[in-house]
Design a protein around this motif. Structure first.
Motif, PDB file in Angstrom:
ATOM      1  N   SER A 185      51.914  37.801  15.164  1.00 17.26           N
ATOM      2  CA  SER A 185      50.593  37.184  15.277  1.00 17.26           C
ATOM      3  C   SER A 185      50.018  36.731  13.935  1.00 17.26           C
ATOM      4  CB  SER A 185      49.620  38.169  15.937  1.00 17.26           C
ATOM      5  OG  SER A 185      49.478  39.314  15.127  1.00 17.26           O
ATOM      6  N   LEU A 186      50.788  36.910  12.869  1.00 13.92           N
ATOM      7  CA  LEU A 186      50.318  36.498  11.546  1.00 13.92           C
ATOM      8  C   LEU A 186      50.085  34.995  11.517  1.00 13.92           C
ATOM      9  CD1 LEU A 186      49.860  37.585   8.609  1.00 13.92           C
ATOM     10  CD2 LEU A 186      52.136  36.708   8.133  1.00 13.92           C
ATOM     11  N   ASP A 187      48.927  34.580  11.018  1.00 12.40           N
ATOM     12  CA  ASP A 187      48.594  33.160  10.962  1.00 12.40           C
ATOM     13  C   ASP A 187      49.318  32.470   9.815  1.00 12.40           C
ATOM     14  OD1 ASP A 187      46.920  32.957  13.146  1.00 12.40           O
ATOM     15  OD2 ASP A 187      45.121  33.446  12.008  1.00 12.40           O
ATOM     16  N   VAL A 188      49.760  31.251  10.080  1.00 16.25           N
ATOM     17  CA  VAL A 188      50.384  30.400   9.078  1.00 16.25           C
ATOM     18  C   VAL A 188      49.479  29.202   8.891  1.00 16.25           C
ATOM     19  CG1 VAL A 188      52.414  29.026   8.510  1.00 16.25           C
ATOM     20  CG2 VAL A 188      52.670  31.139   9.772  1.00 16.25           C
ATOM     21  N   ARG A 189      49.312  28.791   7.641  1.00 13.65           N
ATOM     22  CA  ARG A 189      48.463  27.646   7.327  1.00 13.65           C
ATOM     23  C   ARG A 189      49.274  26.588   6.590  1.00 13.65           C
ATOM     24  NH1 ARG A 189      45.559  32.202   6.930  1.00 13.65           N
ATOM     25  NH2 ARG A 189      43.530  32.272   7.941  1.00 13.65           N
ATOM     26  N   VAL A 190      48.729  25.389   6.538  1.00 11.70           N
ATOM     27  CA  VAL A 190      49.361  24.314   5.774  1.00 11.70           C
ATOM     28  C   VAL A 190      49.449  24.748   4.315  1.00 11.70           C
ATOM     29  CG1 VAL A 190      49.066  21.933   4.983  1.00 11.70           C
ATOM     30  CG2 VAL A 190      48.565  22.525   7.351  1.00 11.70           C
ATOM     31  N   GLY A 191      50.613  24.543   3.712  1.00 13.35           N
ATOM     32  CA  GLY A 191      50.839  24.934   2.323  1.00 13.35           C
ATOM     33  C   GLY A 191      51.592  26.243   2.169  1.00 13.35           C
ATOM     34  N   ASP A 192      51.684  27.033   3.240  1.00 14.28           N
ATOM     35  CA  ASP A 192      52.445  28.280   3.167  1.00 14.28           C
ATOM     36  C   ASP A 192      53.929  27.982   3.018  1.00 14.28           C
ATOM     37  OD1 ASP A 192      50.187  29.833   3.412  1.00 14.28           O
ATOM     38  OD2 ASP A 192      50.511  30.348   5.512  1.00 14.28           O
ATOM     39  N   VAL A 193      54.616  28.856   2.276  1.00 16.97           N
ATOM     40  CA  VAL A 193      56.060  28.739   2.100  1.00 16.97           C
ATOM     41  C   VAL A 193      56.721  29.853   2.908  1.00 16.97           C
ATOM     42  CG1 VAL A 193      57.952  28.840   0.435  1.00 16.97           C
ATOM     43  CG2 VAL A 193      55.812  27.714  -0.185  1.00 16.97           C
ATOM     44  N   LEU A 194      57.638  29.456   3.790  1.00 19.47           N
ATOM     45  CA  LEU A 194      58.331  30.414   4.652  1.00 19.47           C
ATOM     46  C   LEU A 194      59.780  30.546   4.226  1.00 19.47           C
ATOM     47  CD1 LEU A 194      57.048  29.195   8.133  1.00 19.47           C
ATOM     48  CD2 LEU A 194      56.066  30.948   6.663  1.00 19.47           C
ATOM     49  N   THR A 195      60.271  31.767   4.226  1.00 17.28           N
ATOM     50  CA  THR A 195      61.683  32.058   3.987  1.00 17.28           C
ATOM     51  C   THR A 195      62.260  32.516   5.313  1.00 17.28           C
ATOM     52  OG1 THR A 195      61.116  32.773   1.758  1.00 17.28           O
ATOM     53  CG2 THR A 195      63.297  33.378   2.580  1.00 17.28           C
ATOM     54  N   ILE A 196      63.237  31.743   5.823  1.00 14.56           N
ATOM     55  CA  ILE A 196      63.785  32.003   7.147  1.00 14.56           C
ATOM     56  C   ILE A 196      65.300  32.084   7.064  1.00 14.56           C
ATOM     57  CG2 ILE A 196      63.888  31.172   9.531  1.00 14.56           C
ATOM     58  CD1 ILE A 196      61.419  29.396   8.789  1.00 14.56           C
TER      59      ILE A 196
END
Length: 85
Positions: free
Chosen positions: A39-50
């Motif tokens: 449920s953690l919110d993601v916003r524009v500009g966030d960097v994700l490591t997948i």
């Protein structure tokens, strides 16, 4: 947008439950910090490591998508970053 929904919408996982499993296993990071709940919110500009298979994708979120569309539409919502750079 919830991170599990975003991972599914950007087509890094086939289903939302598969995206939730990645999150539950502690493999996803947002801005360098481990994500422990879907449920953690993601916003524009966030960097994700997948991590996917035997590779790690490092992406910056450019736009939050409205829907799970075709791959080209999903790719327009993020920018690949070089994990070695």
């Amino acid at each position: 947008m919830r991170i599990d929904r975003l991972i599914c919408t950007l087509r890094f996982a086939r289903t939302r439950s598969a995206a939730q499993k990645l999150v539950d296993q502690g493999y996803i990071r947002r801005n360098g910090e481990r994500v422990l709940r879907g449920s953690l919110d993601v916003r524009v500009g966030d960097v994700l490591t997948i991590p996917l298979g035997n590779q790690v994708r490092l992406v910056e979120v450019l736009v939050l998508p409205e829907r799970r569309g075709p791959p080209r539409e999903a790719q327009a919502c993020y920018r690949e970053l070089d994990p070695n750079g």
